[in-house]
Design an enzyme around this catalytic site. Structure first.
Site, PDB file in Angstrom:
ATOM      1  N   HIS A 193      -7.371 -20.926  12.986  1.00  0.00           N
ATOM      2  CA  HIS A 193      -6.678 -21.484  11.842  1.00  0.00           C
ATOM      3  C   HIS A 193      -6.355 -22.004  11.037  1.00  0.00           C
ATOM      4  O   HIS A 193      -4.906 -22.809  10.359  1.00  0.00           O
ATOM      5  CB  HIS A 193      -7.817 -23.273  12.401  1.00  0.00           C
ATOM      6  CG  HIS A 193      -7.824 -23.534  13.418  1.00  0.00           C
ATOM      7  ND1 HIS A 193      -9.032 -22.767  14.758  1.00  0.00           N
ATOM      8  CD2 HIS A 193      -7.866 -25.103  14.156  1.00  0.00           C
ATOM      9  CE1 HIS A 193      -8.768 -23.440  15.712  1.00  0.00           C
ATOM     10  NE2 HIS A 193      -8.559 -24.682  15.811  1.00  0.00           N
ATOM     11  N   HIS A 235     -16.511 -19.970  11.533  1.00  0.00           N
ATOM     12  CA  HIS A 235     -16.060 -18.519  11.120  1.00  0.00           C
ATOM     13  C   HIS A 235     -16.576 -18.451   9.495  1.00  0.00           C
ATOM     14  O   HIS A 235     -17.682 -18.968   8.844  1.00  0.00           O
ATOM     15  CB  HIS A 235     -14.725 -18.524  10.301  1.00  0.00           C
ATOM     16  CG  HIS A 235     -13.549 -18.856  11.841  1.00  0.00           C
ATOM     17  ND1 HIS A 235     -13.333 -17.983  12.623  1.00  0.00           N
ATOM     18  CD2 HIS A 235     -13.708 -20.236  12.252  1.00  0.00           C
ATOM     19  CE1 HIS A 235     -12.661 -18.432  13.233  1.00  0.00           C
ATOM     20  NE2 HIS A 235     -12.652 -19.834  13.584  1.00  0.00           N
TER      21      HIS A 235
END
Length: 271
Positions: A193, A235
């Site tokens: 992303h 993440h």
């Protein structure tokens, strides 16, 4: 008489030299005697010498540490620095994961943070680019959209390949969603992303005429997408930062292989 006295004196001298405190001065060590005896008589005692040599070798091997253990006990400066930075990254990422679950401190805002992350997903961007390409009627618009589509496809393939190589898991044990499986965005490094948001924002800043507020908003959006992935525990911080770097490199790659208007028209006609 003199002869008997000299003999007795010689005997006393021998007895004095045979005392314990003088044995080390007069007599060699037992190991040297055995070694000399084995060298002088190799045929008479063939058995004990090899066994003693084997025993000493085994003792030396047991005292010596393996090379791997020595490396672990004496790590290099680079290894210490890398492990320290990795520990700081994991600690900070877990502290910023305030929306990792509903029981977290910001668990009530998890759905909104997820929505921000979806704006940087690959499937909506690829689908939206295809719809705009079908509806576009200008050659310049079709050229930009075709190269944007190429950049998005390259981003999906490059990120999926790097994640397969690294296979790094996130700070929290969170299962990927259905859209993540479609784009093969399963592992943590690098953040897909974040790379997509950086690449798209840089692409728009270079090829679209935008007002200054919109340009600032585009940069803020890319930053928020990367931050949202850390907040939901998907993440690490380094995953997002490396994702931004890879996104910029992907943009530079697309600029190098930019398709001309004629190439885009040929591809559209084939499609």
């Amino acid at each position: 008489m003199p002869a008997s006295q000299s003999r007795s004196r010689a005997r006393d001298r021998n007895n004095v030299l045979n005392r314990a405190e003088f044995l080390s001065l007069n007599q060699p060590l037992k190991g040297n005697q055995e070694a000399r005896g084995s060298s002088r008589k190799p045929n008479s005692q063939p058995g004990p010498a090899p066994s003693q040599n084997n025993g000493t070798k085994e003792r030396r091997q047991s005292q010596q540490l393996p090379e791997e253990d020595c490396i672990q006990l004496n790590p290099s400066f680079k290894g210490i620095a890398f492990n320290s930075l990795l520990a700081i990254d994991i600690c900070m990422s877990k502290r910023l994961g305030v929306c990792a679950s509903k029981a977290s401190s910001w668990g009530s805002a998890r759905s909104m943070i997820n929505l921000i992350g979806i704006t940087g997903h690959g499937i909506p961007w690829i689908g939206g680019t295809l719809i705009c390409l079908v509806k576009s009627s200008t050659l310049a618009g079709q050229e930009v959209l075709m190269n944007l589509l190429l950049a998005l496809l390259l981003d999906v393939m490059i990120v999926a390949g790097l994640q397969k190589l690294a296979k790094r898991k996130g700070p929290y044990d969170i299962n990927p969603g259905f859209l993540d499986y479609l784009t093969m965005d399963i592992y943590a490094f690098p953040a897909g992303h974040a790379s997509r948001a950086a690449m798209v924002s840089k692409f728009f800043l270079n090829h679209l005429v935008l007002a200054i507020p919109l340009r600032i908003l585009l940069v803020v959006w890319a930053f928020c997408v990367g931050l949202s992935r850390v907040m939901i525990g998907r993440h690490h911080i380094t995953d997002v930062l490396c994702g931004f770097v890879f996104g910029y490199l992907q943009f530079r790659l697309v600029e190098l292989i930019w398709m001309s208007s004629n190439t885009c028209q040929m591809l559209i006609s084939i499609w």
